[in-house]
Design a protein around this motif. Structure first.
Motif, mmCIF file in Angstrom:
data_model
loop_
_atom_site.group_PDB
_atom_site.id
_atom_site.type_symbol
_atom_site.label_atom_id
_atom_site.label_comp_id
_atom_site.label_asym_id
_atom_site.label_seq_id
_atom_site.Cartn_x
_atom_site.Cartn_y
_atom_site.Cartn_z
ATOM 1 N N SER A 3 2.849 -6.721 -7.068
ATOM 2 C CA SER A 3 3.518 -5.918 -6.383
ATOM 3 C C SER A 3 2.770 -6.201 -4.881
ATOM 4 O O SER A 3 1.851 -7.114 -4.646
ATOM 5 C CB SER A 3 2.848 -4.405 -6.481
ATOM 6 N N LEU A 4 3.612 -5.742 -3.769
ATOM 7 C CA LEU A 4 3.200 -6.055 -2.336
ATOM 8 C C LEU A 4 2.140 -5.209 -2.176
ATOM 9 O O LEU A 4 2.091 -4.166 -2.385
ATOM 10 C CB LEU A 4 4.655 -5.860 -1.473
ATOM 11 N N SER A 5 1.059 -5.618 -1.398
ATOM 12 C CA SER A 5 0.138 -4.774 -0.591
ATOM 13 C C SER A 5 0.520 -3.993 0.589
ATOM 14 O O SER A 5 1.509 -4.431 1.067
ATOM 15 C CB SER A 5 -0.977 -5.812 -0.586
ATOM 16 N N HIS A 8 1.651 -6.356 3.469
ATOM 17 C CA HIS A 8 2.602 -6.764 3.442
ATOM 18 C C HIS A 8 3.962 -5.942 3.859
ATOM 19 O O HIS A 8 4.790 -6.231 4.695
ATOM 20 C CB HIS A 8 3.068 -7.313 1.936
ATOM 21 N N TRP A 9 3.553 -4.591 3.217
ATOM 22 C CA TRP A 9 4.616 -3.636 3.753
ATOM 23 C C TRP A 9 4.590 -3.392 5.041
ATOM 24 O O TRP A 9 5.603 -3.122 5.917
ATOM 25 C CB TRP A 9 4.486 -2.302 3.230
#
Length: 54
Positions: A3-5, A8-9
């Motif tokens: 998943s994106l941290s 990243h979001w």
């Protein structure tokens, strides 16, 4: 590659704001909210009319 941290979001959010601008995103959110509200009202109206028929 899971998943994106949160970092990243935040980068994705920054890029989206840069491309579209905050006013356009706000208008899009407002239009989406109006559409959902209209959809709910139509569903509620249809269920009321079905109840009146029986």
């Amino acid at each position: 590659m899971g998943s994106l941290s949160i970092g990243h979001w935040l980068i994705v959010l920054l890029i989206v704001l840069t491309i579209f601008g905050s006013k356009k995103i706000g208008a899009l959110g407002s239009d989406l909210g109006k559409g959902i509200k209209s959809f709910k009202n139509e569903l509620k109206g249809n269920s009321d009319s079905e109840d009146n028929r029986t």
